[in-house]
Design an enzyme around this catalytic site. Structure first.
Site, PDB file in Angstrom:
ATOM      1  N   GLY B  13      -8.551   4.490  -7.361  1.00  0.00           N
ATOM      2  CA  GLY B  13      -8.811   3.559  -6.273  1.00  0.00           C
ATOM      3  C   GLY B  13      -7.633   3.552  -5.308  1.00  0.00           C
ATOM      4  O   GLY B  13      -6.650   4.289  -5.503  1.00  0.00           O
ATOM      5  N   LEU B  14      -7.757   2.713  -4.281  1.00  0.00           N
ATOM      6  CA  LEU B  14      -6.676   2.651  -3.291  1.00  0.00           C
ATOM      7  C   LEU B  14      -5.624   1.664  -3.803  1.00  0.00           C
ATOM      8  O   LEU B  14      -5.417   0.583  -3.254  1.00  0.00           O
ATOM      9  CB  LEU B  14      -7.246   2.226  -1.918  1.00  0.00           C
ATOM     10  CG  LEU B  14      -6.365   2.508  -0.701  1.00  0.00           C
ATOM     11  CD1 LEU B  14      -5.931   3.958  -0.651  1.00  0.00           C
ATOM     12  CD2 LEU B  14      -7.088   2.128   0.578  1.00  0.00           C
ATOM     13  N   HIS B  15      -4.997   2.061  -4.905  1.00  0.00           N
ATOM     14  CA  HIS B  15      -4.028   1.225  -5.601  1.00  0.00           C
ATOM     15  C   HIS B  15      -2.697   1.966  -5.686  1.00  0.00           C
ATOM     16  O   HIS B  15      -2.649   3.164  -5.453  1.00  0.00           O
ATOM     17  CB  HIS B  15      -4.496   0.939  -7.045  1.00  0.00           C
ATOM     18  CG  HIS B  15      -5.682   0.024  -7.108  1.00  0.00           C
ATOM     19  ND1 HIS B  15      -6.448  -0.120  -8.237  1.00  0.00           N
ATOM     20  CD2 HIS B  15      -6.224  -0.790  -6.168  1.00  0.00           C
ATOM     21  CE1 HIS B  15      -7.417  -0.988  -7.994  1.00  0.00           C
ATOM     22  NE2 HIS B  15      -7.301  -1.402  -6.753  1.00  0.00           N
ATOM     23  N   ALA B  16      -1.677   1.258  -6.079  1.00  0.00           N
ATOM     24  CA  ALA B  16      -0.377   1.837  -6.414  1.00  0.00           C
ATOM     25  C   ALA B  16       0.011   2.997  -5.506  1.00  0.00           C
ATOM     26  O   ALA B  16       0.145   2.837  -4.297  1.00  0.00           O
ATOM     27  CB  ALA B  16      -0.354   2.246  -7.883  1.00  0.00           C
ATOM     28  N   PRO B  18      -1.616   5.843  -4.412  1.00  0.00           N
ATOM     29  CA  PRO B  18      -2.476   6.180  -3.263  1.00  0.00           C
ATOM     30  C   PRO B  18      -2.332   5.166  -2.125  1.00  0.00           C
ATOM     31  O   PRO B  18      -2.313   5.552  -0.946  1.00  0.00           O
ATOM     32  CB  PRO B  18      -3.883   6.136  -3.854  1.00  0.00           C
ATOM     33  CG  PRO B  18      -3.694   6.408  -5.309  1.00  0.00           C
ATOM     34  CD  PRO B  18      -2.382   5.793  -5.667  1.00  0.00           C
TER      35      PRO B  18
END
Lengths: 559, 91
Positions: B13-16, B18
């Site tokens: 996902g668009l986490h950490a 990324p």
């Protein structure tokens, strides 16, 4: 910077002796109450901008050196510190008249709420945000940066206490030793230090007052912490450690004191896997074979035939050695599906241990029968004992049944003070006694071992517990019958010395503890062990008993 | 105003990481870029904290918008970062 050496004392939880420079883990900053903005807002904005950049740079730098799992977290944190929306929010609040540290706190709190409300992975990032806030606020208040210190040389990590988050990036190559002001023998710090093989001392009062950069000696065995130690002291402590390490590799086989007195070293087993491993351990047999695994999680009691097969297999792998089988220890806390157990408000004080034989007599007789048949011709020296015996009548009832079923050696476990206080009377019928220190401390100090709300009361060094061990061992000497210790306490090498000095004849422990206990026992004579026991008993609490014996045994190794 | 629809390519996902790379790419662009979920409130793409609060998972659609000179190239480069699986790149 050579001053007089300062001696501090804590609990050694991971052995090893090192000397190094102190690097302190700073606690999170506390915002002074009623903090008001002072000076020009634009100057404050500028100062805050610089603090954010410094934090971003430091986190970026750390992410370049961190272990792989921590890299992503640190890189994301560095990006958060550089977040333009966050910065704009902070600056807006400062321009509205807030003090810079308060503005940082409030701006982060807004994002924190949003992340928490999303939940899951993002909610966990709230802690990262808190960390950034602590760092920026520390810079603004002129406090040391919180979190793990970064130094060019390996250092002695000094902390109030270590949180799991602090240890995530802890690295054995940069940390020489760990000293904490708080914590106990089972604290997170102790567990991490042991697993990383880093010498550690916890509960060291006054340690956190030591200045950053001070030279510090840490002895993770004795718990000694010395600032500005003399060269003599360093070499003396290193020498003692070397003697102990040498004893570990030098000695094997039966347990012996330095004067050749014998003390049997046995192992505790409770699962089939344990037994496989223990069969190969350098021990004189099994001091506590817990049989519950045969009975729990099954719809009906195992038949005599089935039990006999299981016991036989175990006895054969201990052919030529002793195996002490403890009969079923069930109760409301370990319920059996096939026997109705009363629903008790206080299971620890209810129908458990040998008491279940009052309403399940056949279960016990079948078990004794199976053990007896399995023992015959197995080559093992099979003893049986009853769990949690409280009265001489129970001990004699058990011994009578066991003897009738062909088991010549039948003993009782001493787990309640009543049994220890009347050990002489128990030994009229019982052939031996075995002290279960975990339950004995729970019942002596009236402190639930499951919750352990006041852990020091369950410290096996507590003098009242030791007094009961002494009484029991003395009764054994008078009756010329064996008295063993089979609780976790027997795995503490220096406590093993104390037990030996009380006249305990065997120690039973997890196999992993055998080598160190055997080594420590080999270093002292019986009269020195007796002196250690006297010293422990003359103290007021567990901590001072441990410290007094530790210092005494160290002094014996000084020469 | 230029708009591009794109999907999150990172499996985490668009986490950490990324999200950090995405915000960094937006910050490097010559024009401001905003990002939102369809029907959602647009946020500053340079802000990792704002991007995180989108809670964009793998395969979620996002709308990126920008205007002014260089907007097209800027959006293209940020979309490229968004659609790449940075998780895989790491492995």
């Amino acid at each position: 910077m050579v001053g007089p050496a300062v001696h501090l004392k804590g609990i050694g939880v991971s052995p090893g002796v090192v000397v190094g420079r102190v690097a302190k883990l700073s606690p999170p900053p506390v915002l002074p109450a009623g903090l008001e903005a002072d000076g020009d807002p634009e100057t404050e904005v500028q100062r805050t901008r610089q603090a954010l950049s410094r934090v971003r740079d430091e986190l970026g730098e750390r992410s370049a050196h961190a272990a792989s799992v921590a890299v992503d977290v640190l890189a994301a944190q560095a990006a958060m510190a550089a977040d333009p929306v966050l910065a704009a929010s902070i600056f807006g609040k400062i321009r509205d008249g807030q003090a810079a540290p308060t503005a940082v706190k409030d701006a982060l709190a807004a994002f924190r709420e949003q992340l928490l409300s999303i939940g899951g992975y993002l909610a966990e990032r709230a802690a990262d945000l808190d960390d950034i806030g602590n760092r920026v606020i520390s810079v603004l208040l002129g406090l040391p940066m919180p979190g793990l210190p970064v130094r060019d040389e390996p250092f002695v990590l000094l902390a109030q206490d270590l949180a799991p988050a602090d240890t995530a990036t802890l690295d054995a190559s940069s940390v020489l030793a760990i000293v904490t002001e708080q914590g106990g023998p089972t604290s997170h710090t102790a567990i991490i230090a042991k697993s990383l093989g880093i010498p550690a001392v916890v509960a060291c009062k006054g340690a956190f007052a030591v200045e950053d950069g001070a030279r510090m000696l840490v002895d993770g065995m004795s718990g000694a912490v010395v600032t500005d130690p003399s060269e003599e002291e360093v070499s003396e402590r290193v020498g003692r450690l070397a003697r102990r390490r040498a004893a570990v590799t030098e000695y094997s086989g039966p347990g012996r004191l330095a004067d050749g007195s014998r003390i049997q070293l046995l192992v505790n087993v409770g699962t089939s896997a344990d037994i496989e491993r223990a069969g190969h351990a350098d021990c004189e047999g099994v001091g506590l074979f817990r049989t519950e695994f045969l009975f729990l999680d099954r719809p009906s009691a195992p038949s005599v035939q089935e039990q006999r097969g299981t016991y036989r297999h175990i006895f054969e792998s201990f052919s030529g050695r002793k195996v002490v089988v403890r009969t079923l220890d069930a109760g409301a806390d370990k319920p059996l599906a096939f026997a109705r157990m009363a629903d008790e408000p206080n299971p620890a004080l209810g129908m458990r241990g040998y008491r279940t034989a009052r309403y399940l007599p056949d279960l016990l007789d079948d078990q004794l029968r199976a053990i007896s048949r399995a023992a015959m011709g197995s080559g093992a020296d099979v003893w049986v004992m009853a769990p949690m015996v409280a009265t001489p009548a129970e001990a004699s009832d058990f011994a009578k049944r066991a003897h009738e079923l062909g088991l010549p050696l039948a003993g009782a476990m001493v787990e309640v003070p009543a049994a220890a206080l009347r050990a002489d009377h128990l030994l009229k019928a019982a052939d031996f006694l075995s002290i279960g220190t975990n339950d004995l401390s729970q019942y002596t100090y009236a402190m639930d071992r499951e919750t352990g709300a006041i852990p020091e009361l369950l410290d096996p060094w507590q003098p009242a517990l030791l007094e009961l061990v002494r009484l029991t061992a003395a009764a054994g000497r008078r009756a010329d019958k064996p008295v063993g210790v089979c609780g976790e306490a027997a795995s503490d090498p220096q406590l093993a010395v104390v037990f030996a000095g009380m006249g305990v004849t065997s120690l039973s422990m997890a196999p992993v503890s055998l080598a160190e206990v055997r080594a420590e026992l080999s270093l002292y004579t019986y009269s020195q062990c007796r002196r250690a026991a006297e010293m422990a008993l003359s103290e007021q609490d567990g901590e001072s008993a441990r410290a007094a014996v530790g210092a005494y045994l160290d002094s014996l190794l000084a020469g | 105003m230029l708009e591009i629809h794109a999907k999150v390519g990172s499996t985490v996902g668009l986490h950490a990481r990324p999200a950090a790379l995405f915000a960094a790419a937006a910050a490097a662009a010559p024009v401001p870029i905003s990002v939102c979920k369809p029907g959602g409130e647009p946020v500053d793409a340079r802000s990792i904290l704002s991007v995180l609060t989108l809670d964009a998972r793998f395969g979620d659609e996002l709308i990126l918008s920008a205007e002014g000179p260089g907007a097209e190239e800027a959006l293209a480069s940020v979309v490229n970062v968004l659609e790449t699986n940075h998780d895989q790149a790491e492995a």
